[in-house]
Design an enzyme around this catalytic site. Structure first.
Site, mmCIF file in Angstrom:
data_model
loop_
_atom_site.group_PDB
_atom_site.id
_atom_site.type_symbol
_atom_site.label_atom_id
_atom_site.label_comp_id
_atom_site.label_asym_id
_atom_site.label_seq_id
_atom_site.Cartn_x
_atom_site.Cartn_y
_atom_site.Cartn_z
ATOM 1 N N ASN A 101 0.809 -1.218 0.000
ATOM 2 C CA ASN A 101 0.000 0.000 0.000
ATOM 3 C C ASN A 101 0.846 1.274 0.000
ATOM 4 O O ASN A 101 0.359 2.331 -0.399
ATOM 5 C CB ASN A 101 -0.914 -0.052 1.240
ATOM 6 N N SER A 153 -4.402 2.284 -9.097
ATOM 7 C CA SER A 153 -5.154 3.536 -8.987
ATOM 8 C C SER A 153 -5.945 3.792 -10.258
ATOM 9 O O SER A 153 -5.479 3.442 -11.362
ATOM 10 C CB SER A 153 -4.180 4.694 -8.775
ATOM 11 N N TYR A 166 3.156 8.537 -11.803
ATOM 12 C CA TYR A 166 2.263 7.752 -10.932
ATOM 13 C C TYR A 166 1.402 6.786 -11.754
ATOM 14 O O TYR A 166 1.231 5.622 -11.385
ATOM 15 C CB TYR A 166 1.397 8.745 -10.157
ATOM 16 N N LYS A 170 1.326 2.789 -11.494
ATOM 17 C CA LYS A 170 0.114 2.079 -11.076
ATOM 18 C C LYS A 170 -0.345 1.072 -12.122
ATOM 19 O O LYS A 170 -0.885 0.023 -11.782
ATOM 20 C CB LYS A 170 -0.986 3.085 -10.746
HETATM 21 N N1 LIG Z 1 -6.338 8.038 -1.514
HETATM 22 C C1 LIG Z 1 -6.746 7.703 -2.738
HETATM 23 O O1 LIG Z 1 -7.795 8.147 -3.243
HETATM 24 C C2 LIG Z 1 -5.922 6.778 -3.557
HETATM 25 C C3 LIG Z 1 -6.323 6.552 -4.879
HETATM 26 C C4 LIG Z 1 -5.625 5.631 -5.640
HETATM 27 C C5 LIG Z 1 -4.539 4.968 -5.098
HETATM 28 N N2 LIG Z 1 -4.135 5.260 -3.820
HETATM 29 C C6 LIG Z 1 -2.981 4.527 -3.314
HETATM 30 O O2 LIG Z 1 -3.276 4.038 -2.021
HETATM 31 C C7 LIG Z 1 -2.061 3.917 -1.267
HETATM 32 C C8 LIG Z 1 -2.204 4.615 0.074
HETATM 33 O O3 LIG Z 1 -2.342 6.007 -0.152
HETATM 34 P P1 LIG Z 1 -3.056 7.011 0.863
HETATM 35 O O4 LIG Z 1 -4.050 7.762 0.076
HETATM 36 O O5 LIG Z 1 -3.473 6.299 2.088
HETATM 37 O O6 LIG Z 1 -1.841 8.028 1.129
HETATM 38 P P2 LIG Z 1 -0.997 8.328 2.480
HETATM 39 O O7 LIG Z 1 0.039 9.318 2.082
HETATM 40 O O8 LIG Z 1 -1.925 8.685 3.577
HETATM 41 O O9 LIG Z 1 -0.348 6.933 2.829
HETATM 42 C C9 LIG Z 1 0.784 6.421 2.171
HETATM 43 C C10 LIG Z 1 1.727 5.913 3.230
HETATM 44 O O10 LIG Z 1 2.853 5.277 2.589
HETATM 45 C C11 LIG Z 1 4.006 5.610 3.368
HETATM 46 N N3 LIG Z 1 5.208 5.466 2.545
HETATM 47 C C12 LIG Z 1 5.583 6.239 1.503
HETATM 48 N N4 LIG Z 1 6.743 5.814 0.992
HETATM 49 C C13 LIG Z 1 7.115 4.728 1.713
HETATM 50 C C14 LIG Z 1 8.222 3.849 1.647
HETATM 51 N N5 LIG Z 1 9.178 4.013 0.721
HETATM 52 N N6 LIG Z 1 8.280 2.814 2.516
HETATM 53 C C15 LIG Z 1 7.322 2.643 3.454
HETATM 54 N N7 LIG Z 1 6.256 3.481 3.581
HETATM 55 C C16 LIG Z 1 6.146 4.499 2.716
HETATM 56 C C17 LIG Z 1 3.768 7.028 3.802
HETATM 57 O O11 LIG Z 1 4.573 7.390 4.926
HETATM 58 C C18 LIG Z 1 2.290 7.038 4.108
HETATM 59 O O12 LIG Z 1 2.004 6.769 5.457
HETATM 60 C C19 LIG Z 1 -0.964 4.486 -2.158
HETATM 61 O O13 LIG Z 1 -0.319 3.438 -2.851
HETATM 62 C C20 LIG Z 1 -1.728 5.357 -3.128
HETATM 63 O O14 LIG Z 1 -1.030 5.561 -4.333
HETATM 64 C C21 LIG Z 1 -4.800 6.138 -3.045
#
Ligand SMILES: NC(=O)c1ccc[n+]([C@@H]2O[C@H](COP(=O)([O-])OP(=O)(O)OC[C@H]3O[C@@H](n4cnc5c(N)ncnc54)[C@H](O)[C@@H]3O)[C@@H](O)[C@H]2O)c1
Length: 297
Positions: A101, A153, A166, A170
């Site tokens: 994630n 995503s 990105y 993805k």
């Molecule tokens: N929020 C959305 O609508 C959405 C949409 C599509 C995809 N995503 C994907 O969902 C996932 C979670 O995103 P989110 O929205 O919760 O964002 P977020 O920023 O709240 O969470 C991402 C987490 O990943 C951690 N992280 C980043 N790089 C890292 C690394 N190298 N090693 C370990 N941890 C690391 C960050 O510290 C953070 O806590 C991501 O992969 C994001 O691309 C989110």
């Protein structure tokens, strides 16, 4: 109907210090899984590091009576990924579930995007998912069981302005998930991907304000838990999920058009047939190639 539980199972959730990963970790722990809460603890663009976010989630899980350990390694390095999986094996003796994630953003319009911005995003999403899955794979193979849930995503599946890095990453994860689904099959390892929409620090400046209430992370995590459960038979698939709606996303191919004499002009003159939308859904490269073979008969 009986409740789906994870008693005796060990899960690694990467990037679980915030947002979606935090919510996945809380749900899996609430349902009996022992959880490695991994988070590098950096900023949204991947800069910086802190042990705080992972430790806070572990504290919350243990306060609620669950079992969890924190890990602040970087998913994007081989040493970091190995250490994350080692944490699970040393603390809990095994690893059954990996939820990939962790993610960062470095948005920029294509014409202005730097190589560094492109590479940094691919490193966390693509390399990170590959490396953590690779570290867990031998353990899963040995026990003849595993569940991997990757995070793609809508930006990758359908494209999005300002996210060339990105969306490349993805969509790369879709290919990785499908191949892991195929290669894991004989060892009882299933791999699927989710394409979520949720209000997190990653999206709060992008989504309309009215999304905050409905697009909560806890309206995504039940799909992750289902795909991570032993009762889930699906593998190699992708599901969009947001605000409580779940839908399968297909990679499809139209019926196509063929000739023994393919020329540039023949393509122009038959463009409507080539782009026709009557999808069939190959689930492997072999199935797709078979359709091409059949068109020759
Ligand atoms: N929020 C959305 O609508 C959405 C949409 C599509 C995809 N995503 C994907 O969902 C996932 C979670 O995103 P989110 O929205 O919760 O964002 P977020 O920023 O709240 O969470 C991402 C987490 O990943 C951690 N992280 C980043 N790089 C890292 C690394 N190298 N090693 C370990 N941890 C690391 C960050 O510290 C953070 O806590 C991501 O992969 C994001 O691309 C989110």
């Amino acid at each position: 109907m009986s409740e789906l539980r994870f008693d005796g199972k060990v899960a690694v959730v990467t990037g679980a210090g915030h947002g979606l990963g935090r919510s996945h970790a809380l749900l899996l722990a609430e349902r009996g899984a022992k959880v490695v809460v991994n988070d590098l603890g950096g900023a949204l663009d991947g800069s910086g590091a802190s042990t705080g976010p992972a430790a806070e989630v572990v504290e919350l899980i243990t306060k609620n009576g669950g079992a969890a350990v924190a890990n602040a390694d970087n998913v994007a390095t081989p040493e970091g990924a190995e250490a994350i999986v080692r944490t699970a094996v040393e603390a809990f003796g095994r690893v059954d579930i990996v939820v990939n994630n962790a993610g960062i953003l470095r948005d920029r319009s294509f014409g202005k995007m730097t190589v560094e911005e492109f590479d940094a995003v691919l490193a966390v999403h693509v390399r990170g998912t590959f490396l953590v899955s690779r570290a867990a794979f031998p353990h899963m193979k040995e026990q003849g069981y595993g569940r991997i849930v990757n995070t793609t995503s809508p930006a990758g599946l359908f494209g999005n302005f300002g996210q060339a890095n990105y969306s490349t990453a993805k969509m790369g994860l879709v290919g990785l998930t499908k191949t892991l689904g195929i290669e894991g099959a004989r060892a009882g390892i299933k791999a699927n991907a989710i394409a979520p929409i949720a209000w997190t620090r990653m999206t709060e400046s992008l989504l309309p304000a009215e999304f905050e209430e409905k697009f909560t992370a806890d309206r995504v995590s039940p799909l992750v838990a289902y795909l991570a459960h032993e009762s889930c038979e699906t593998s190699g698939d992708v599901f969009s999920v947001g605000a409580g709606r779940v839908a399968r996303v297909f990679v499809a191919e139209g019926p196509g058009w063929r000739t023994d004499d393919l020329t540039v002009e023949a393509i122009r003159d038959n463009w409507e047939a080539i782009i026709a939308e009557e999808p069939h859904l190959p689930t492997t490269l072999g199935e797709q190639a078979t359709a091409s073979m059949k068109a020759m008969l």
